[in-house]
Design a protein around this motif. Structure first.
Motif, mmCIF file in Angstrom:
data_model
loop_
_atom_site.group_PDB
_atom_site.id
_atom_site.type_symbol
_atom_site.label_atom_id
_atom_site.label_comp_id
_atom_site.label_asym_id
_atom_site.label_seq_id
_atom_site.Cartn_x
_atom_site.Cartn_y
_atom_site.Cartn_z
ATOM 1 N N ASP A 193 36.772 30.759 34.567
ATOM 2 C CA ASP A 193 37.358 32.016 35.025
ATOM 3 C C ASP A 193 38.816 31.948 35.848
ATOM 4 O O ASP A 193 39.760 32.714 35.786
ATOM 5 C CB ASP A 193 36.662 33.112 35.755
ATOM 6 N N ARG A 194 39.061 30.658 36.334
ATOM 7 C CA ARG A 194 40.083 30.341 37.119
ATOM 8 C C ARG A 194 41.053 29.425 36.315
ATOM 9 O O ARG A 194 42.174 29.072 36.755
ATOM 10 C CB ARG A 194 39.939 29.926 38.623
ATOM 11 N N PHE A 195 40.486 28.707 35.120
ATOM 12 C CA PHE A 195 41.256 27.429 34.773
ATOM 13 C C PHE A 195 42.829 27.786 34.379
ATOM 14 O O PHE A 195 43.711 27.383 34.616
ATOM 15 C CB PHE A 195 40.516 26.906 33.611
ATOM 16 N N PHE A 196 42.902 28.719 33.302
ATOM 17 C CA PHE A 196 43.829 29.304 32.859
ATOM 18 C C PHE A 196 44.775 29.843 33.822
ATOM 19 O O PHE A 196 46.316 29.934 33.697
ATOM 20 C CB PHE A 196 43.866 30.079 31.430
ATOM 21 N N ALA A 197 44.462 30.410 34.843
ATOM 22 C CA ALA A 197 45.189 31.090 35.829
ATOM 23 C C ALA A 197 45.917 30.033 36.623
ATOM 24 O O ALA A 197 46.989 30.088 37.083
ATOM 25 C CB ALA A 197 44.208 31.843 36.952
ATOM 26 N N LEU B 44 36.305 26.911 27.151
ATOM 27 C CA LEU B 44 37.354 27.376 27.161
ATOM 28 C C LEU B 44 37.487 28.231 25.965
ATOM 29 O O LEU B 44 37.954 29.147 25.709
ATOM 30 C CB LEU B 44 38.509 26.665 27.509
ATOM 31 N N SER B 45 37.195 27.410 24.636
ATOM 32 C CA SER B 45 37.273 28.160 23.318
ATOM 33 C C SER B 45 36.575 29.270 23.217
ATOM 34 O O SER B 45 36.700 30.104 22.214
ATOM 35 C CB SER B 45 37.215 26.923 22.333
ATOM 36 N N ALA B 46 35.363 29.385 23.912
ATOM 37 C CA ALA B 46 34.383 30.553 23.954
ATOM 38 C C ALA B 46 34.871 31.601 24.773
ATOM 39 O O ALA B 46 34.085 32.559 24.938
ATOM 40 C CB ALA B 46 33.187 30.042 24.190
ATOM 41 N N LEU B 47 36.016 31.627 25.640
ATOM 42 C CA LEU B 47 36.477 32.681 26.165
ATOM 43 C C LEU B 47 36.650 34.037 25.379
ATOM 44 O O LEU B 47 37.012 33.942 24.138
ATOM 45 C CB LEU B 47 37.848 32.271 26.923
ATOM 46 N N PRO B 48 36.561 35.265 25.920
ATOM 47 C CA PRO B 48 36.753 36.459 24.947
ATOM 48 C C PRO B 48 38.101 36.314 24.218
ATOM 49 O O PRO B 48 39.109 35.902 24.669
ATOM 50 C CB PRO B 48 36.752 37.287 26.078
ATOM 51 N N GLU B 49 38.167 36.884 23.314
ATOM 52 C CA GLU B 49 39.187 37.058 22.269
ATOM 53 C C GLU B 49 40.816 37.544 23.007
ATOM 54 O O GLU B 49 41.693 37.199 22.526
ATOM 55 C CB GLU B 49 38.861 37.560 21.005
ATOM 56 N N ASP B 50 40.422 38.333 23.867
ATOM 57 C CA ASP B 50 41.538 39.182 24.533
ATOM 58 C C ASP B 50 42.078 38.192 25.468
ATOM 59 O O ASP B 50 43.124 38.706 26.161
ATOM 60 C CB ASP B 50 41.001 40.558 25.040
ATOM 61 N N VAL B 51 41.538 37.063 25.738
ATOM 62 C CA VAL B 51 42.126 36.085 26.780
ATOM 63 C C VAL B 51 43.396 35.423 26.247
ATOM 64 O O VAL B 51 43.139 34.372 25.203
ATOM 65 C CB VAL B 51 41.237 35.274 27.591
ATOM 66 N N HIS B 52 44.448 35.454 26.553
ATOM 67 C CA HIS B 52 45.786 34.885 25.955
ATOM 68 C C HIS B 52 46.640 34.343 26.988
ATOM 69 O O HIS B 52 47.659 34.911 27.396
ATOM 70 C CB HIS B 52 46.425 36.090 25.121
ATOM 71 N N PRO B 53 46.138 33.246 27.548
ATOM 72 C CA PRO B 53 46.926 32.607 28.599
ATOM 73 C C PRO B 53 48.577 31.914 28.167
ATOM 74 O O PRO B 53 48.742 31.570 26.989
ATOM 75 C CB PRO B 53 46.143 31.490 29.226
ATOM 76 N N ASP B 54 49.197 32.033 29.023
ATOM 77 C CA ASP B 54 50.604 31.148 29.078
ATOM 78 C C ASP B 54 50.266 29.896 28.976
ATOM 79 O O ASP B 54 50.292 29.438 30.193
ATOM 80 C CB ASP B 54 51.622 31.887 29.863
#
Length: 483
Positions: free
Chosen positions: A215-219, A239-249
């Motif tokens: 939950d903090r990795f891409f943050a 990470l690839s199984a994160l919800p589809e609405d997660v779109h990190p920079d």
């Protein structure tokens, strides 16, 4: 180079540039050099000198890296311990290494006969001079995970570290502009060498993010803006199984690296496409200081292979007599060159079995393809012999990973009264998956010969992992043996 002088070299060159940080602190080059000098004084005050071994048992934090450089400043060796070891396990490792001092977070530790200090003690006002450095100085004692017996101390010199970091810098084009985000453990060669020493040697910086958190990795990626990180397949799967609405920079990332265990080609493609980042898979062992092959950043990358030999290293596939085999033929992977360890501490017979005529016999089964890329088939010790037929679990696992509902898969051998062994599969599914065991067995029937088919597929919430994030097959074997 001898890494003892690196903090001072950086401080003289660009004193106010960022060097290393964690969740508690950020240090410039000047501040890192000062912390290393003070820590070296503390170690010297406790009698540490040239040729001694300093054990350190800490979670990922700046002080662990400070202890590395401080010990090397004195000509000493560092023995990093997994912080979750039991008292008995830690005692074995500390005493086996001959450690004269143990550094822990609070100054308490499990080894009664070894002096223990805490990170708050690393503040001596004495400033010992840099010991006369030699490339042959022993830098690290990295203990193997012990999946085939009691852990063994892998002896790595400063010459090994020099060759490995130079190889990484050339292959991955690491410069002073690079910023490593460290998530892998610092008791392991990958975290120390690729995650820390390589960017610092190149003039770059390191951010230590502590234990992996989905939950903090891409943050952290968005906040720190690293240019690369290294992780294991389990992390990429999560990470690839994160919800589809997660779109990190992820625009700061030049590339990311996967190692420690083979990664399915489907997972590589899935991660790259979803997060718009280049993922290069590599292969290596603690016994070769970290890595020996990696897919290239430019040109042909081949997901499903572990890439090409790194600069300065020789990689071959050999038969049981040590004869090198041509492309396409399967044999044991062997490695030679300046990154190969000195040997196992206090184990000359096991060293002689592992290093033959200068070649490290890895115990991994592989082949080279027509372009010279190494394809790992399996571990020699993981091979299943079913009624005289050799079965490589990785082949079955690769088929299982082709199902979109599969998050992780592992295949091990189960004893059988008639056939000797039969393959059984364990699968963790993605959230909201609908495939059941019968669906996965049917996929295997479509794509594998009958003798390779697993006799069962067991669905689990999560596959067990060892301390470096690899799927823990010995634990799974124990499960099926005792069933």
């Amino acid at each position: 180079m001898h890494f003892a002088s690196l903090p001072d070299d950086r401080a003289r060159s660009v004193p106010d540039a960022p060097a290393i940080g964690d969740d508690r602190t950020d240090l410039t080059n000047r501040e890192l050099a000062a912390r290393v000098t003070a820590a070296a004084g503390t170690l010297a005050d406790h009698g540490v000198g040239r040729g001694d071994v300093v054990a350190v048992q800490l979670d990922n934090r700046v002080e662990l890296v400070v202890v590395l450089f401080a010990a090397w400043r004195l000509g000493a060796t560092v023995n990093p311990l997994n912080p979750v070891l039991t008292g008995a396990e830690a005692t074995h490792q500390v005493l086996d290494a001959g450690s004269v001092l143990l550094v822990t977070a609070d100054g308490t530790g499990p080894v009664a006969d070894v002096t223990t200090i805490g990170v708050d003690d690393l503040t001596s006002s004495s400033a010992p001079e840099l010991a006369d450095p030699s490339a042959d100085d022993l830098a690290l004692l990295i203990y193997t995970s012990g999946t085939t017996g009691r852990p063994k101390g892998v002896m790595l010199t400063h010459a090994n570290l020099d060759a490995m970091t130079a190889s990484f810098i050339e292959w991955l084009e690491v410069t002073e502009a690079d910023h490593s985000m460290l998530v892998l453990p610092l008791f392991h060669a990958n975290g120390i060498v690729l995650g820390t020493l390589t960017p610092l040697r190149a003039g770059g910086q390191v951010s230590i993010t502590g234990k992996f958190s989905r939950d903090r990795f891409f943050a952290d990626v968005e906040r720190l803006r690293p240019t690369y990180f290294s992780a294991v397949p389990a992390i990429y799967a999560i990470l690839s199984a994160l919800p589809e609405d997660v779109h990190p920079d992820t625009s700061s990332l030049r590339f990311v690296v996967c190692g420690a265990a083979p990664m399915p080609a489907e997972l590589i493609s899935r991660f790259e496409q979803r997060f718009d980042v280049v993922l290069v898979e590599g292969y290596g062992l603690s016994e070769t200081t970290c890595a020996s092959t990696i897919n290239p950043l430019h040109g042909l990358r081949k997901p499903g292979t572990v890439g090409l030999p790194l600069p300065g290293q020789q990689v071959a596939v050999v038969d049981s007599d040590g004869r090198q085999l041509p492309a396409g033929e399967v044999g044991e992977v062997a490695i030679a060159g300046p990154t190969v360890m000195v040997g196992y501490l206090g184990k000359p017979e096991e060293t002689a079995e592992s290093i033959v005529d200068g070649w490290l016999r890895t115990g991994d089964v592989g082949r080279f393809d027509e372009d010279g890329y190494l394809v790992l088939v399996d571990r020699v010790k993981d091979m299943i012999i079913r009624g005289g037929e050799n079965i490589y679990p990785k082949e079955i696992e690769s088929v299982l990973y082709q199902h979109p509902d599969v998050l992780e898969a592992a295949v091990v051998g189960m004893p059988h009264d008639v056939l000797g062994e039969v393959p059984v599969a364990f699968v963790a599914r993605r959230p909201d998956a609908t495939a059941d065991a019968d669906d996965l067995l049917e996929l295997c029937r479509e794509r594998l010969s009958d003798y390779k088919l697993p006799v069962s597929v067991t669905l689990v919430d999560e596959l067990p992992k060892n301390p470096v994030g690899k799927i823990d097959k010995p634990t799974l074997r124990t499960t099926v043996t005792s069933a």
